[in-house]
Enzyme design. Structure first.
Site, PDB file in Angstrom:
ATOM      1  N   ARG A 210       0.831  -1.214   0.000  1.00 40.22           N
ATOM      2  CA  ARG A 210       0.000   0.000   0.000  1.00 40.22           C
ATOM      3  C   ARG A 210       0.862   1.259   0.000  1.00 40.22           C
ATOM      4  O   ARG A 210       0.561   2.231  -0.698  1.00 40.22           O
ATOM      5  CB  ARG A 210      -0.938   0.009   1.211  1.00 40.22           C
ATOM      6  CG  ARG A 210      -2.008  -1.065   1.141  1.00 40.22           C
ATOM      7  CD  ARG A 210      -2.867  -1.084   2.389  1.00 40.22           C
ATOM      8  NE  ARG A 210      -2.025  -1.311   3.562  1.00 40.22           N
ATOM      9  CZ  ARG A 210      -2.307  -0.898   4.790  1.00 40.22           C
ATOM     10  NH1 ARG A 210      -3.420  -0.242   5.041  1.00 40.22           N
ATOM     11  NH2 ARG A 210      -1.488  -1.156   5.785  1.00 40.22           N
TER      12      ARG A 210
ATOM     13  N   ASN B  70      -6.083  -2.772   2.472  1.00 33.14           N
ATOM     14  CA  ASN B  70      -5.991  -4.223   2.657  1.00 33.14           C
ATOM     15  C   ASN B  70      -7.395  -4.793   2.854  1.00 33.14           C
ATOM     16  O   ASN B  70      -8.165  -4.269   3.666  1.00 33.14           O
ATOM     17  CB  ASN B  70      -5.146  -4.578   3.879  1.00 33.14           C
ATOM     18  CG  ASN B  70      -3.666  -4.462   3.631  1.00 33.14           C
ATOM     19  OD1 ASN B  70      -3.208  -4.411   2.504  1.00 33.14           O
ATOM     20  ND2 ASN B  70      -2.904  -4.425   4.709  1.00 33.14           N
TER      21      ASN B  70
END
Length: 93
Positions: free
Chosen positions: A21, A40
């Site tokens: 990320r 996520n």
């Protein structure tokens, strides 16, 4: 080709607990003009939502599929839509 679009991509593989990320956000900021987030999911995938010029969203999608990402990307599924304009920057969620 510079129309504003919304890209939603689901990235599967070993993409959690590897900085995926963070690197996705960094790439979005490097491309410029993109807002959205990387998140996520409970099933192990990462969801990426990006809004901005089509060329920038396509560049991010290309990087997700073939770039030097952390971990291992086994596949990416994407959909294209009309931007909602609700994001100020590109965030990690």
């Amino acid at each position: 080709m510079n129309e504003e679009v919304r890209l939603t991509a689901w990235v599967r593989g070993r993409v959690q607990a590897v900085g995926f990320r963070w690197f996705t956000r960094a790439k979005a900021l490097e491309i410029g003009g993109l807002s959205g987030f990387a998140l996520n999911l409970e099933d192990g995938r990462v969801q990426v939502v990006a809004e901005g010029p089509r060329a920038g969203c396509q560049a991010l999608l290309d990087w997700l599929r073939e770039g030097d990402t952390p971990g291992r990307v086994d596949g990416v599924t994407e959909i294209w839509d009309t931007p909602r304009g609700i994001y100020e920057t590109f965030a990690i969620r």
